[in-house]
Design a protein around this motif. Structure first.
Motif, PDB file in Angstrom:
ATOM      1  N   THR A   1       6.262   1.581   9.357  1.00 37.98           N
ATOM      2  CA  THR A   1       5.589   1.871   8.095  1.00 37.98           C
ATOM      3  C   THR A   1       4.727   3.128   8.170  1.00 37.98           C
ATOM      4  O   THR A   1       4.567   3.825   7.163  1.00 37.98           O
ATOM      5  CB  THR A   1       4.708   0.683   7.679  1.00 37.98           C
ATOM      6  OG1 THR A   1       3.826   0.338   8.759  1.00 37.98           O
ATOM      7  CG2 THR A   1       5.556  -0.520   7.316  1.00 37.98           C
ATOM      8  N   GLY A   2       4.161   3.442   9.334  1.00 32.93           N
ATOM      9  CA  GLY A   2       3.339   4.636   9.453  1.00 32.93           C
ATOM     10  C   GLY A   2       4.134   5.906   9.201  1.00 32.93           C
ATOM     11  O   GLY A   2       3.726   6.769   8.422  1.00 32.93           O
ATOM     12  N   ALA A   3       5.277   6.018   9.877  1.00 34.69           N
ATOM     13  CA  ALA A   3       6.124   7.193   9.679  1.00 34.69           C
ATOM     14  C   ALA A   3       6.679   7.236   8.258  1.00 34.69           C
ATOM     15  O   ALA A   3       6.781   8.307   7.647  1.00 34.69           O
ATOM     16  CB  ALA A   3       7.270   7.188  10.692  1.00 34.69           C
ATOM     17  N   LEU A   4       7.033   6.084   7.714  1.00 39.65           N
ATOM     18  CA  LEU A   4       7.537   6.035   6.343  1.00 39.65           C
ATOM     19  C   LEU A   4       6.461   6.482   5.361  1.00 39.65           C
ATOM     20  O   LEU A   4       6.739   7.223   4.405  1.00 39.65           O
ATOM     21  CB  LEU A   4       8.004   4.622   6.003  1.00 39.65           C
ATOM     22  CG  LEU A   4       8.540   4.410   4.579  1.00 39.65           C
ATOM     23  CD1 LEU A   4       9.723   5.332   4.296  1.00 39.65           C
ATOM     24  CD2 LEU A   4       8.943   2.958   4.369  1.00 39.65           C
ATOM     25  N   ALA A   5       5.231   6.050   5.585  1.00 42.83           N
ATOM     26  CA  ALA A   5       4.134   6.464   4.717  1.00 42.83           C
ATOM     27  C   ALA A   5       3.954   7.978   4.750  1.00 42.83           C
ATOM     28  O   ALA A   5       3.715   8.607   3.715  1.00 42.83           O
ATOM     29  CB  ALA A   5       2.845   5.769   5.132  1.00 42.83           C
TER      30      ALA A   5
ATOM     31  N   TRP B   1       0.809  -1.217   0.000  1.00 45.86           N
ATOM     32  CA  TRP B   1       0.000   0.000   0.000  1.00 45.86           C
ATOM     33  C   TRP B   1       0.840   1.264   0.000  1.00 45.86           C
ATOM     34  O   TRP B   1       0.332   2.354  -0.314  1.00 45.86           O
ATOM     35  CB  TRP B   1      -0.938   0.002   1.209  1.00 45.86           C
ATOM     36  CG  TRP B   1      -0.247  -0.129   2.533  1.00 45.86           C
ATOM     37  CD1 TRP B   1       0.124  -1.283   3.145  1.00 45.86           C
ATOM     38  CD2 TRP B   1       0.167   0.932   3.403  1.00 45.86           C
ATOM     39  NE1 TRP B   1       0.741  -1.023   4.344  1.00 45.86           N
ATOM     40  CE2 TRP B   1       0.775   0.331   4.533  1.00 45.86           C
ATOM     41  CE3 TRP B   1       0.068   2.317   3.349  1.00 45.86           C
ATOM     42  CZ2 TRP B   1       1.299   1.070   5.582  1.00 45.86           C
ATOM     43  CZ3 TRP B   1       0.583   3.067   4.398  1.00 45.86           C
ATOM     44  CH2 TRP B   1       1.187   2.442   5.493  1.00 45.86           C
ATOM     45  N   LEU B   2       2.137   1.148   0.314  1.00 43.98           N
ATOM     46  CA  LEU B   2       3.000   2.335   0.258  1.00 43.98           C
ATOM     47  C   LEU B   2       3.063   2.917  -1.148  1.00 43.98           C
ATOM     48  O   LEU B   2       3.218   4.134  -1.321  1.00 43.98           O
ATOM     49  CB  LEU B   2       4.407   1.976   0.734  1.00 43.98           C
ATOM     50  CG  LEU B   2       4.587   1.737   2.238  1.00 43.98           C
ATOM     51  CD1 LEU B   2       5.980   1.192   2.528  1.00 43.98           C
ATOM     52  CD2 LEU B   2       4.337   3.025   3.018  1.00 43.98           C
ATOM     53  N   ALA B   3       2.947   2.069  -2.177  1.00 48.41           N
ATOM     54  CA  ALA B   3       2.942   2.564  -3.556  1.00 48.41           C
ATOM     55  C   ALA B   3       1.730   3.446  -3.804  1.00 48.41           C
ATOM     56  O   ALA B   3       1.824   4.477  -4.490  1.00 48.41           O
ATOM     57  CB  ALA B   3       2.956   1.383  -4.534  1.00 48.41           C
ATOM     58  N   SER B   4       0.584   3.078  -3.250  1.00 46.37           N
ATOM     59  CA  SER B   4      -0.621   3.901  -3.403  1.00 46.37           C
ATOM     60  C   SER B   4      -0.497   5.210  -2.646  1.00 46.37           C
ATOM     61  O   SER B   4      -0.967   6.258  -3.128  1.00 46.37           O
ATOM     62  CB  SER B   4      -1.851   3.134  -2.903  1.00 46.37           C
ATOM     63  OG  SER B   4      -2.055   1.972  -3.662  1.00 46.37           O
ATOM     64  N   VAL B   5       0.138   5.177  -1.473  1.00 46.86           N
ATOM     65  CA  VAL B   5       0.345   6.413  -0.707  1.00 46.86           C
ATOM     66  C   VAL B   5       1.134   7.426  -1.528  1.00 46.86           C
ATOM     67  O   VAL B   5       0.799   8.617  -1.566  1.00 46.86           O
ATOM     68  CB  VAL B   5       1.079   6.104   0.619  1.00 46.86           C
ATOM     69  CG1 VAL B   5       1.543   7.389   1.294  1.00 46.86           C
ATOM     70  CG2 VAL B   5       0.177   5.322   1.552  1.00 46.86           C
TER      71      VAL B   5
END
Length: 408
Positions: free
Chosen positions: A119-123, A70-74
């Protein structure tokens, strides 16, 4: 749809009024198009920098690649949001200053992403970096304004070739460097390149005295009206959303197929090398620009959709046969870039507000891509590679059938 050369004659100043105070000096004039293309490549790479690194990021955070897809969608949603708020400013503020500021913000966000522990902070960092990575869409209207009418498609194509070269570099170099030194080093390297090339590009841009009409975000408020009153722009937006969504679903999920044990079981570096097939886009872009100038945008977009339709079943076969996967990768990139050159040239020349129309066009494309990517991850988890191919096929059908009936 009219061709870019015939439509160019109708491009006026409208709400996007710019008075260059002077042309660039001869030296910077020669560097103008190449440096803008290079800056476009680097900044476009930021949107996809996390895609080839998903297996490494997942391993670092104790997760699985499909769980962090989902990071790609972010990143794509962030880019679409940045386009909505920042790209319209190109019609009313100093582009030199705006390009410099956005480049530094994107670089800072990438450095922050490299330092995250979850992952939250990275997003969040990816979201900010992608939102600030709208520099190409500030520069494309400028390139279209300065190009001779009979060569406008070719000049726009040169910048788009830079954009897709950046997409390829993000996958190939990101995979290789990430495998060797870790994904965090890739983020830092992207930050350095973004800052350096962003500032260099801002330096060579022509000095302008902007004549802003109305409030600062008037361009954003004008978006619905501009699209509503231009059927050609509306079709360009919807068709590119369908095309980009199909490509995005396939390309952002490809790392999962190539690296997971149920797929080909490649390393991140080997999977990244698969991105070299995306060089087809850089080769096709100048050719597509010439075809748009000669035959018009409608025929080029129609041909691009046919290529994409052929690529989807090849991608499905590619889940088991590498040769089919390679052929499909070439076809889908050729289709995407041909469609993009045609549709974006049309968007820039079909209204009297090119910067606002370009914003509407690119937001529509990336919104379609982000939604398709968001569906592709769960589709892969539940139905495997066939589910991803089904998402891509659905986006192509929606993009074409929604515009098959001409709007009055």
């Amino acid at each position: 749809m009219p061709s870019s050369s015939s439509a160019a004659a109708r491009t006026g100043t409208g709400t996007d009024r710019t008075r260059p105070s002077a042309k660039p000096a001869p030296t910077t004039s020669r560097l103008f198009l190449p440096l803008i293309a290079l800056c476009t490549a680097v900044t476009a790479a930021n949107i996809y920098v996390a895609v080839p690194l998903l297996p490494l990021i997942a391993h670092d955070f104790g997760s699985t690649p499909s769980a962090v897809a989902w990071l790609a969608s972010v990143a794509q949603f962030g880019y679409a949001a940045g386009l909505l708020f920042f790209a319209p400013l190109g019609a009313g503020v100093n582009r030199r200053r705006l390009v410099a500021v956005l480049s530094l913000v994107a670089a800072a966000a990438l450095v922050a992403g490299a330092a995250t522990a979850g992952t939250g902070a990275l997003a969040g960092a990816v979201l900010v970096a992608s939102a600030a990575t709208v520099v190409p869409q500030l520069l494309v209207p400028l390139v279209a304004e300065r190009a001779p009418a009979e060569r406008r498609g070719r000049h726009v194509a040169a910048v788009i070739a830079g954009l897709f070269t950046g997409v390829v570099a993000a996958r190939v170099l990101g995979g290789l460097v990430g495998q060797a030194f870790g994904w965090r080093v890739v983020f830092v390297g992207a930050a350095v390149l973004t800052a350096a090339l962003g500032l260099a590009t801002a330096y060579i841009l022509p000095a302008e005295r902007r004549q802003r009409q109305g409030p600062l975000f008037a361009g954003l408020a004008a978006l619905p009206g501009v699209v509503r009153h231009s059927p050609d722009l509306w079709r360009a937006c919807v068709r590119q959303a369908g095309m980009y969504g199909a490509w995005s679903a396939l390309w952002t999920s490809l790392a999962l197929l190539l690296t997971e044990d149920g797929g080909y079981g490649m390393t991140t570096a080997a999977a990244g090398l698969f991105g070299l097939f995306g060089l087809a886009a850089s080769v096709v872009a100048p050719l597509a620009g010439g075809l748009v100038d000669r035959f018009g945008a409608a025929k080029v977009v129609r041909s691009a959709y046919l290529l994409a339709a052929v690529s989807v079943p090849l991608f499905w076969l590619g889940g088991r046969t590498m040769a089919a996967l390679c052929a499909a990768a070439v076809l889908v990139h050729a289709a995407l870039v041909a469609s993009h050159v045609a549709n974006q040239t049309l968007a820039l020349t079909t209204t009297s507000a090119p910067a606002t129309a370009n914003t509407a066009y690119v937001v529509a494309g990336f919104a379609g891509g982000a939604l398709a990517s968001a569906l592709a991850g769960p589709a892969f988890s539940h139905w495997g590679w066939g589910g991803v191919c089904a998402v891509a096929a659905a986006w192509l059908v929606l993009g074409w059938t929604a515009t098959a009936v001409r709007k009055r």
